[in-house]
Design a protein around this motif. Structure first.
Motif, PDB file in Angstrom:
ATOM      1  N   VAL A  71       0.840  -1.200   0.000  1.00  0.00           N
ATOM      2  CA  VAL A  71       0.000   0.000   0.000  1.00  0.00           C
ATOM      3  C   VAL A  71       0.876   1.252   0.000  1.00  0.00           C
ATOM      4  CG1 VAL A  71      -1.586   1.391   1.400  1.00  0.00           C
ATOM      5  CG2 VAL A  71      -2.016  -1.060   1.076  1.00  0.00           C
ATOM      6  N   PHE A  72       1.917   1.235   0.823  1.00  0.00           N
ATOM      7  CA  PHE A  72       2.824   2.390   0.892  1.00  0.00           C
ATOM      8  C   PHE A  72       3.531   2.601  -0.446  1.00  0.00           C
ATOM      9  CE2 PHE A  72       7.031   4.259   1.740  1.00  0.00           C
ATOM     10  CZ  PHE A  72       6.640   5.461   2.318  1.00  0.00           C
ATOM     11  N   LEU A  73       3.946   1.508  -1.088  1.00  0.00           N
ATOM     12  CA  LEU A  73       4.593   1.621  -2.393  1.00  0.00           C
ATOM     13  C   LEU A  73       3.627   2.221  -3.417  1.00  0.00           C
ATOM     14  CD1 LEU A  73       7.024   0.982  -4.241  1.00  0.00           C
ATOM     15  CD2 LEU A  73       6.005  -1.270  -4.642  1.00  0.00           C
ATOM     16  N   ALA A  74       2.379   1.780  -3.376  1.00  0.00           N
ATOM     17  CA  ALA A  74       1.366   2.302  -4.296  1.00  0.00           C
ATOM     18  C   ALA A  74       1.063   3.771  -4.030  1.00  0.00           C
ATOM     19  CB  ALA A  74       0.088   1.478  -4.173  1.00  0.00           C
ATOM     20  N   PHE A  75       1.292   4.188  -2.808  1.00  0.00           N
ATOM     21  CA  PHE A  75       1.031   5.572  -2.396  1.00  0.00           C
ATOM     22  C   PHE A  75       2.076   6.558  -2.934  1.00  0.00           C
ATOM     23  CE2 PHE A  75       2.315   8.513   1.164  1.00  0.00           C
ATOM     24  CZ  PHE A  75       1.335   9.477   0.944  1.00  0.00           C
ATOM     25  N   LEU A  76       3.298   6.100  -3.158  1.00  0.00           N
ATOM     26  CA  LEU A  76       4.404   6.988  -3.515  1.00  0.00           C
ATOM     27  C   LEU A  76       4.217   7.777  -4.810  1.00  0.00           C
ATOM     28  CD1 LEU A  76       7.513   4.862  -2.443  1.00  0.00           C
ATOM     29  CD2 LEU A  76       6.422   6.768  -1.232  1.00  0.00           C
ATOM     30  N   PRO A  77       3.718   7.186  -5.906  1.00  0.00           N
ATOM     31  CA  PRO A  77       3.594   7.963  -7.149  1.00  0.00           C
ATOM     32  C   PRO A  77       2.778   9.237  -7.013  1.00  0.00           C
ATOM     33  CG  PRO A  77       3.353   5.635  -7.625  1.00  0.00           C
ATOM     34  CD  PRO A  77       3.375   5.759  -6.124  1.00  0.00           C
ATOM     35  N   ILE A  78       1.657   9.163  -6.287  1.00  0.00           N
ATOM     36  CA  ILE A  78       0.807  10.350  -6.178  1.00  0.00           C
ATOM     37  C   ILE A  78       1.452  11.434  -5.314  1.00  0.00           C
ATOM     38  CG2 ILE A  78      -0.581   9.799  -4.115  1.00  0.00           C
ATOM     39  CD1 ILE A  78      -3.049  10.622  -5.825  1.00  0.00           C
ATOM     40  N   TYR A 129       4.424  -6.590  -5.582  1.00  0.00           N
ATOM     41  CA  TYR A 129       4.881  -5.210  -5.413  1.00  0.00           C
ATOM     42  C   TYR A 129       4.776  -4.450  -6.737  1.00  0.00           C
ATOM     43  CZ  TYR A 129       6.546  -5.963  -0.669  1.00  0.00           C
ATOM     44  OH  TYR A 129       6.599  -6.204   0.691  1.00  0.00           O
ATOM     45  N   LYS A 130       5.073  -5.136  -7.829  1.00  0.00           N
ATOM     46  CA  LYS A 130       4.976  -4.507  -9.147  1.00  0.00           C
ATOM     47  C   LYS A 130       3.540  -4.103  -9.442  1.00  0.00           C
ATOM     48  CE  LYS A 130       5.682  -5.396 -14.081  1.00  0.00           C
ATOM     49  NZ  LYS A 130       6.118  -6.399 -15.095  1.00  0.00           N
ATOM     50  N   GLU A 131       2.603  -4.984  -9.138  1.00  0.00           N
ATOM     51  CA  GLU A 131       1.184  -4.688  -9.380  1.00  0.00           C
ATOM     52  C   GLU A 131       0.700  -3.552  -8.472  1.00  0.00           C
ATOM     53  OE1 GLU A 131       0.091  -9.239 -10.779  1.00  0.00           O
ATOM     54  OE2 GLU A 131       0.024  -8.660  -8.662  1.00  0.00           O
ATOM     55  N   ALA A 132       1.190  -3.540  -7.242  1.00  0.00           N
ATOM     56  CA  ALA A 132       0.829  -2.456  -6.319  1.00  0.00           C
ATOM     57  C   ALA A 132       1.310  -1.112  -6.858  1.00  0.00           C
ATOM     58  CB  ALA A 132       1.432  -2.714  -4.940  1.00  0.00           C
ATOM     59  N   LEU A 133       2.528  -1.093  -7.381  1.00  0.00           N
ATOM     60  CA  LEU A 133       3.086   0.146  -7.935  1.00  0.00           C
ATOM     61  C   LEU A 133       2.286   0.611  -9.143  1.00  0.00           C
ATOM     62  CD1 LEU A 133       5.259   2.318  -7.925  1.00  0.00           C
ATOM     63  CD2 LEU A 133       6.702   0.788  -9.291  1.00  0.00           C
ATOM     64  N   ILE A 134       1.879  -0.318  -9.986  1.00  0.00           N
ATOM     65  CA  ILE A 134       1.087   0.045 -11.167  1.00  0.00           C
ATOM     66  C   ILE A 134      -0.258   0.634 -10.755  1.00  0.00           C
ATOM     67  CG2 ILE A 134      -0.117  -0.862 -13.200  1.00  0.00           C
ATOM     68  CD1 ILE A 134       2.177  -2.890 -13.491  1.00  0.00           C
ATOM     69  N   ILE A 135      -0.874   0.040  -9.735  1.00  0.00           N
ATOM     70  CA  ILE A 135      -2.133   0.594  -9.217  1.00  0.00           C
ATOM     71  C   ILE A 135      -1.891   2.007  -8.691  1.00  0.00           C
ATOM     72  CG2 ILE A 135      -3.896   0.373  -7.411  1.00  0.00           C
ATOM     73  CD1 ILE A 135      -3.570  -2.689  -7.675  1.00  0.00           C
ATOM     74  N   GLY A 136      -0.750   2.209  -8.032  1.00  0.00           N
ATOM     75  CA  GLY A 136      -0.388   3.535  -7.547  1.00  0.00           C
ATOM     76  C   GLY A 136      -0.229   4.534  -8.680  1.00  0.00           C
ATOM     77  N   LEU A 137       0.313   4.089  -9.800  1.00  0.00           N
ATOM     78  CA  LEU A 137       0.450   4.958 -10.973  1.00  0.00           C
ATOM     79  C   LEU A 137      -0.928   5.333 -11.519  1.00  0.00           C
ATOM     80  CD1 LEU A 137       3.457   3.223 -12.772  1.00  0.00           C
ATOM     81  CD2 LEU A 137       3.478   5.444 -11.615  1.00  0.00           C
ATOM     82  N   LEU A 173      -7.749   0.581   1.240  1.00  0.00           N
ATOM     83  CA  LEU A 173      -6.542   0.648   2.067  1.00  0.00           C
ATOM     84  C   LEU A 173      -5.623   1.768   1.579  1.00  0.00           C
ATOM     85  CD1 LEU A 173      -5.707  -3.165   2.437  1.00  0.00           C
ATOM     86  CD2 LEU A 173      -6.695  -1.657   4.171  1.00  0.00           C
ATOM     87  N   LEU A 174      -5.518   1.910   0.271  1.00  0.00           N
ATOM     88  CA  LEU A 174      -4.675   2.950  -0.317  1.00  0.00           C
ATOM     89  C   LEU A 174      -5.222   4.344  -0.028  1.00  0.00           C
ATOM     90  CD1 LEU A 174      -2.255   3.705  -2.040  1.00  0.00           C
ATOM     91  CD2 LEU A 174      -3.601   3.186  -4.090  1.00  0.00           C
ATOM     92  N   ALA A 175      -6.527   4.426   0.227  1.00  0.00           N
ATOM     93  CA  ALA A 175      -7.141   5.720   0.547  1.00  0.00           C
ATOM     94  C   ALA A 175      -6.612   6.291   1.860  1.00  0.00           C
ATOM     95  CB  ALA A 175      -8.660   5.563   0.637  1.00  0.00           C
ATOM     96  N   ILE A 176      -6.226   5.421   2.775  1.00  0.00           N
ATOM     97  CA  ILE A 176      -5.822   5.895   4.107  1.00  0.00           C
ATOM     98  C   ILE A 176      -4.608   6.824   4.047  1.00  0.00           C
ATOM     99  CG2 ILE A 176      -5.004   5.177   6.398  1.00  0.00           C
ATOM    100  CD1 ILE A 176      -6.804   2.681   6.090  1.00  0.00           C
TER     101      ILE A 176
END
Length: 248
Positions: A71-78, A129-137, A173-176
Motif C-alpha cells: 500500500v505504501f509503495l502504491a502511495f508513492l507515485p501520487i 509489489y509490481k502490481e501495487a506500484l502500477i495501481i499507484g500509478l 486501504l490505499l485511501a488511508i
C-alpha cells in the motif's frame, strides 16, 4: 444548514465510490451558490477527514505488514506527482468542463474494462509489489478533477487481473495514506487564510460524513462481490452530460 447537511451526505456517500466526490461537491456547491471561502475550504477538508475515519475504523484490526508495505509503495507515485503539479491541479479544481470530460471518459473506461477484464488474483496477499506500484500509478490520474481516486485505482486493479472486490479493498486501504496526506497538504498550502467555521457546523458535518461513508463502504464492498461496475460507468456518463448542460 441544509447545504451543510447535503454536502456532508454527498462527501460520505461518494468519497469511496468510483464516481468522484470532488465532482459532486463542486456541482452541489455551484447549484447552491456556495463560494470557496476559507471557511468552506476548511469545512470540506474536515468532512473528508471524517469520511476517511470510516475506512480507518473498518480496517482498524488489519495488521498484515506485507500488504501495508505494498500500500505504501502504491502511495508513492501520487506524492511525487501531486507535489510538483499541485498548482495546476488546484487551478482545475472547480473547472466544470474538465469534470464533464473526465466523468464521461472514465465512465466509458469502466464499461470497456468490465468487458475485457480477466480475473487471476483472488486475494490481497497475491498482489505483487509490481502490481501495487502500477495501481499507484493509476491513482495519479485521480489528481485530475472528476476522475475519482477509487475509480482509477479499481480500474488499474481490474486491468491487472484483480478480482473486483480485491481491487476495491486495496483501493480502500490505499485511501488511508492518500487522503490523509492530501488533507495535511491542503491545510499546509492554505494555512495563512483558513478560518475555522462554526464548531457546531464542523461537528454535525463530521458525524454525517463519517456515518454515510461507513454505510457507503460496506454496501459497495457487498455490491462488487457479485456485480460489475458497468452501472457506475453509465452513471458517470449521465452525470457528465448533466454537468455539460449546466455548463451550457
Amino acid at each position: 444548514m441544509k447545504g451543510i447537511i447535503l454536502l456532508s451526505i454527498v462527501e460520505g456517500l461518494t468519497e469511496f465510490l468510483p464516481i468522484s466526490s470532488t465532482a459532486h461537491l463542486v456541482l452541489i456547491s455551484k447549484l447552491l451558490n456556495i463560494n470557496q471561502t476559507p471557511e468552506h475550504i476548511t469545512f470540506e477538508v474536515i468532512i473528508q477527514l471524517a469520511a476517511l475515519m470510516a475506512v480507518i475504523y473498518k480496517y482498524k484490526d488489519y495488521r498484515d505488514i506485507e500488504i501495508w508495505k505494498k500500500v505504501f509503495l502504491a502511495f508513492l507515485p501520487i506524492v511525487f506527482v501531486g507535489f510538483f503539479l499541485h498548482k495546476i491541479i488546484y487551478s482545475l479544481l472547480s473547472n466544470m468542463l474538465v469534470i464533464v470530460i473526465t466523468s464521461i471518459f472514465w465512465g466509458i473506461v469502466f464499461i470497456i474494462v468490465e468487458k475485457i477484464k480477466k480475473e487471476k488474483i483472488y486475494d490481497l496477499k497475491s498482489i505483487s509489489y509490481k502490481e501495487a506500484l502500477i495501481i499507484g500509478l493509476f491513482q495519479t490520474f485521480s489528481l485530475i478533477p472528476g476522475t475519482s481516486r477509487s475509480g482509477s485505482t479499481i480500474v488499474g486493479g481490474l486491468l491487472l487481473g484483480l478480482k473486483r472486490d480485491v481491487a476495491t479493498e486495496f483501493s480502500f486501504l490505499l485511501a488511508i495514506p492518500t487522503l490523509f496526506s492530501a488533507t495535511v497538504f491542503t491545510v499546509y498550502i492554505n494555512i495563512d487564510y483558513l478560518t475555522l467555521p462554526d464548531v457546531y457546523t464542523i461537528i454535525l458535518g463530521s458525524i454525517i460524513s463519517f456515518i454515510t461513508a461507513l454505510i457507503s463502504v460496506n454496501l459497495f464492498l457487498k455490491y462488487v462481490k457479485n456485480h460489475s461496475l458497468i452501472w457506475f460507468g453509465i452513471y458517470r456518463i449521465i452525470f457528465g452530460i448533466i454537468c455539460l448542460f449546466l455548463l451550457i
